[in-house]
Design a protein around this motif. Sequence first.
Motif, PDB file in Angstrom:
ATOM      1  N   SER A 174      -7.904 -11.376  -3.266  1.00  0.00           N
ATOM      2  CA  SER A 174      -8.135 -10.003  -3.741  1.00  0.00           C
ATOM      3  C   SER A 174      -9.572  -9.574  -3.500  1.00  0.00           C
ATOM      4  CB  SER A 174      -7.797  -9.905  -5.238  1.00  0.00           C
ATOM      5  OG  SER A 174      -6.441 -10.237  -5.474  1.00  0.00           O
TER       6      SER A 174
ATOM      7  N   ALA B 283     -10.078  -8.989   0.246  1.00  0.00           N
ATOM      8  CA  ALA B 283      -9.355  -7.820   0.758  1.00  0.00           C
ATOM      9  C   ALA B 283      -9.707  -6.546   0.017  1.00  0.00           C
ATOM     10  CB  ALA B 283      -7.842  -8.065   0.663  1.00  0.00           C
ATOM     11  N   SER B 284     -10.750  -6.585  -0.816  1.00  0.00           N
ATOM     12  CA  SER B 284     -11.073  -5.422  -1.650  1.00  0.00           C
ATOM     13  C   SER B 284     -11.483  -4.198  -0.830  1.00  0.00           C
ATOM     14  CB  SER B 284     -12.195  -5.789  -2.628  1.00  0.00           C
ATOM     15  OG  SER B 284     -13.355  -6.208  -1.917  1.00  0.00           O
ATOM     16  N   LYS B 285     -12.005  -4.409   0.371  1.00  0.00           N
ATOM     17  CA  LYS B 285     -12.452  -3.298   1.212  1.00  0.00           C
ATOM     18  C   LYS B 285     -11.368  -2.791   2.158  1.00  0.00           C
ATOM     19  CE  LYS B 285     -16.638  -3.549  -0.468  1.00  0.00           C
ATOM     20  NZ  LYS B 285     -17.167  -2.486  -1.346  1.00  0.00           N
ATOM     21  N   GLN B 286     -10.206  -3.433   2.127  1.00  0.00           N
ATOM     22  CA  GLN B 286      -9.128  -3.051   3.035  1.00  0.00           C
ATOM     23  C   GLN B 286      -8.117  -2.159   2.326  1.00  0.00           C
ATOM     24  OE1 GLN B 286      -7.371  -6.475   4.946  1.00  0.00           O
ATOM     25  NE2 GLN B 286      -9.336  -7.503   5.205  1.00  0.00           N
ATOM     26  N   GLU B 287      -7.469  -1.298   3.117  1.00  0.00           N
ATOM     27  CA  GLU B 287      -6.426  -0.440   2.578  1.00  0.00           C
ATOM     28  C   GLU B 287      -5.203  -1.292   2.236  1.00  0.00           C
ATOM     29  OE1 GLU B 287      -4.824   3.236   1.385  1.00  0.00           O
ATOM     30  OE2 GLU B 287      -6.860   2.682   1.987  1.00  0.00           O
TER      31      GLU B 287
ATOM     32  N   GLU C 182      -6.163   4.784  -9.334  1.00  0.00           N
ATOM     33  CA  GLU C 182      -7.490   5.367  -9.153  1.00  0.00           C
ATOM     34  C   GLU C 182      -7.911   6.165 -10.378  1.00  0.00           C
ATOM     35  OE1 GLU C 182      -7.097   7.621  -5.603  1.00  0.00           O
ATOM     36  OE2 GLU C 182      -7.265   5.890  -4.247  1.00  0.00           O
TER      37      GLU C 182
END
Length: 224
Positions: free
Chosen positions: A93, A96-100, A211
Amino acid sequence: MRIRAGLLLFIPIYMSFTLYDAVFGTHWVVDGNTAVDTYDTDWDDNIIYAVNAIKRTYDYTVQTWVLWYALFEMIAGMFVFTSRFSPTILIASILASKQEPKWKPLVPKRFAWSLGSTFIIVCLVFFNPDVVAEWINSLFGTNLPTTFNYMPYWIPLILVWVCLGFMWMETVLGFCVGCKIHSLLVMMKVLDEPCEACGNIDWDEIRRKNEERLKREAEAAGNH
């Protein structure tokens, strides 16, 4: 999932080398310092030496703990609550936090991880036949042998390579074999079809709500 599969890929690689050594490695330890020429040869004219040799013993304590950890990882990934305790999910996680995010249904993944759990349990039985036999004998009053491995070696050897192949395809190709098997079983009516709501998830709406939730939490933290 691909990052997590890549992290877990090291486990079947390690186990494949262990199984290869256990199955195809030598079962004897020869002390070369004790070799003495007998001045005799065999039928192929090879010189025969007399040596001290001992039967090799195996200790699979480390491998057993590695398999227990792998089993924990498989089970932890099946449920939202237990996934919080998975180190590989946490690391994946973060990475991959910067990936869509690309959302996928959880049920096929649960089926894939169930297959992985089955493979791991078989390997645990292979490496600990005496312990498993004692458990079964005490529970059911059977007489399974506790002095030798009753499981054919080719079963875990094949399964560990199958597991390695499945995880490699997940990591490198993004192809989940377990998910495809699940889809095939659904088509064959072996498994029930997913409900309509589960098959039509509005991922954009879920992302929007997440969000908004994160925004509210940030504002609340700022007010404090």
